[in-house]
Design an enzyme around this catalytic site. Sequence first.
Site, PDB file in Angstrom:
ATOM      1  N   HIS A 188       0.825  -1.204   0.000  1.00  0.00           N
ATOM      2  CA  HIS A 188       0.000   0.000   0.000  1.00  0.00           C
ATOM      3  C   HIS A 188       0.862   1.259   0.000  1.00  0.00           C
ATOM      4  O   HIS A 188       0.523   2.254  -0.637  1.00  0.00           O
ATOM      5  CB  HIS A 188      -0.925  -0.004   1.218  1.00  0.00           C
ATOM      6  CG  HIS A 188      -1.760  -1.244   1.317  1.00  0.00           C
ATOM      7  ND1 HIS A 188      -2.722  -1.554   0.380  1.00  0.00           N
ATOM      8  CD2 HIS A 188      -1.768  -2.258   2.217  1.00  0.00           C
ATOM      9  CE1 HIS A 188      -3.292  -2.709   0.710  1.00  0.00           C
ATOM     10  NE2 HIS A 188      -2.726  -3.153   1.809  1.00  0.00           N
ATOM     11  N   GLU A 429       1.203 -12.520 -23.938  1.00  0.00           N
ATOM     12  CA  GLU A 429       1.927 -12.604 -22.657  1.00  0.00           C
ATOM     13  C   GLU A 429       2.379 -14.019 -22.339  1.00  0.00           C
ATOM     14  O   GLU A 429       2.827 -14.300 -21.228  1.00  0.00           O
ATOM     15  CB  GLU A 429       1.069 -12.036 -21.524  1.00  0.00           C
ATOM     16  CG  GLU A 429      -0.348 -12.534 -21.509  1.00  0.00           C
ATOM     17  CD  GLU A 429      -1.251 -11.705 -20.592  1.00  0.00           C
ATOM     18  OE1 GLU A 429      -0.728 -11.024 -19.694  1.00  0.00           O
ATOM     19  OE2 GLU A 429      -2.473 -11.764 -20.786  1.00  0.00           O
ATOM     20  N   ASP A 453       4.018 -10.657 -17.508  1.00  0.00           N
ATOM     21  CA  ASP A 453       3.845 -12.105 -17.525  1.00  0.00           C
ATOM     22  C   ASP A 453       4.747 -12.762 -18.559  1.00  0.00           C
ATOM     23  O   ASP A 453       5.286 -13.847 -18.325  1.00  0.00           O
ATOM     24  CB  ASP A 453       2.379 -12.472 -17.805  1.00  0.00           C
ATOM     25  CG  ASP A 453       1.540 -12.482 -16.536  1.00  0.00           C
ATOM     26  OD1 ASP A 453       2.106 -12.716 -15.456  1.00  0.00           O
ATOM     27  OD2 ASP A 453       0.323 -12.249 -16.615  1.00  0.00           O
ATOM     28  N   CYS A 500       1.938  -3.015 -23.151  1.00  0.00           N
ATOM     29  CA  CYS A 500       1.237  -2.445 -21.997  1.00  0.00           C
ATOM     30  C   CYS A 500       1.835  -2.887 -20.670  1.00  0.00           C
ATOM     31  O   CYS A 500       1.305  -2.569 -19.609  1.00  0.00           O
ATOM     32  CB  CYS A 500      -0.254  -2.793 -22.039  1.00  0.00           C
ATOM     33  SG  CYS A 500      -0.625  -4.532 -21.771  1.00  0.00           S
TER      34      CYS A 500
END
Length: 543
Positions: A188, A429, A453, A500
Amino acid sequence: MIRVNGKSVYRGIAVGPIVVLKNEDCQVKRKKVEDPETEIERIKVAVHQAQEQLSCLYEKALKEVGESSAAIFEVHQMLLEDEDYLDAIYNMIRTEEVNAEYAAAVTGDNFSDMFAGMDDDYMKARAADMKDISTRLVKCLAGQENEKFDSSEPVIIVADDLTPSETVQMDKEKILAFVTVHGSVNSHTAILARMMNIPALIGVQVNLNEIHTGMQAVVDGFQGEVIFEPLEEICNHARLKMQEEQEKQQLLQTLKGKENITLDGRKMNVYANIGSVGDIGYVLENDAGGIGLFRSEFLYLGKSDFPTEEEQFQAYKQVAQTMAGKKVIIRTLDIGADKKVDYFELGKEENPAMGYRAIRICLKQPDIFKTQIRALLRAAVYGNISVMYPMITSTEEVLKIFEIVKEVQKELEVSEIPYKLPEQGIMIETPAAVMISDELAELVDFFSIGTNDLTQYTLAIDRQNERLDDFYNPHHKAILKMIRMVVDNAHKCGKWAGICGELGADLALTEEFVRMGVDELSVAPSMILKIRKVIREMNVSAD
């Protein structure tokens, strides 16, 4: 002077006083009680109070850091309602006749330890969440206020780690940098730092008892180090670097409204990756040419049931309308691997990254998939929407997808519901998709290469495993050759190909991608103008 290295999650320089936040565990004593049912009622009241606190935190986070970051508080609310968790507390109170505070604390520790011992990285991350909600519950039972960070001047936050509750309550105007002993690139703290564009270091092995609030420090996100009690000359040097960075940022702002075009006329589209409707502001603020990856799974996370067709339709429609004709590429749900959702009932897998996830779920459970496709086709009427399908490994999968899309088209036509068939592409990917990209290019409208990936599958490296950081090399020749192969095969069929994954934002490779003929880069909004600057300064026709 103390100099310590760490892992940088956002580059930048900060100089200023530190505030040390230590985890002060609530001291909970075991007490024998005469009336266990009264203690159980106390738990129920405290759960209700904690839920109200979390609801307020969600609303605050929603305004300040967007929907995707705020969703963690919805997850916390769900965990507080978990029957196994609550039953364990109730059972301990009844069988051991102990006070509510003790039962809540021990159960929280037990559940946290259980999650921490799991193999799955997503489930491991739930350990901190269980600790957070149990601490909140104990404080509600004890009538204690949750401590809030408060500072009259901007400071560098130094902590063992930070919970979502702690980070969202901080005054963002008073934070210069984050430094934590623990945490990951997906923690976080790291997410918040990237959203706020401030330097942050994780994995900094410093003894918090050897430093104190008020100390001066320099955080260097470029070098990945923090210096406590630095010499004045080090502070002055850091301030000069800060000024240089500010000047660079100001120069980048002058690039807004300009094309992504090289000196010799080669154009490239630079789009943004986002995780929720709430992130659109960052896209527009950074002058992205479009959205190259809208992660639709965030509509599924933090919920107790599947999002309805109408909920999805409204979200996609809002994005399309707000982007006013600019391209919006929406990835169909990529649940599984590190993104678990209880109501999908996926079960435990030994190797979830290579398991039942993404398009495999959609093809095995077509009702879920058809609901999303219906929403996407309806929303396409309102803007320039494209759809891409993740984790493709064969032409058979693509053909099956198209069959389902045709079924949805017929259903919408029969119901006389307006729709538009959008441009349809796939994510490359997997090595399998790379090797048959010539065949896949004949079926789809475009490719978007998911380098995250693709890298871990090609190099056989779990990118979430910190012990393998030294072996993880996204610049590996095999990865770059694969990207070139995919781009070439797309162009032979008259299709476009973009990137991406995180590699798309790697400025060291931008020129090479342009030379390869990559048509589009989709990156974090904060990287848009930096990439535009590199593109506009290069001449790819020159030797």
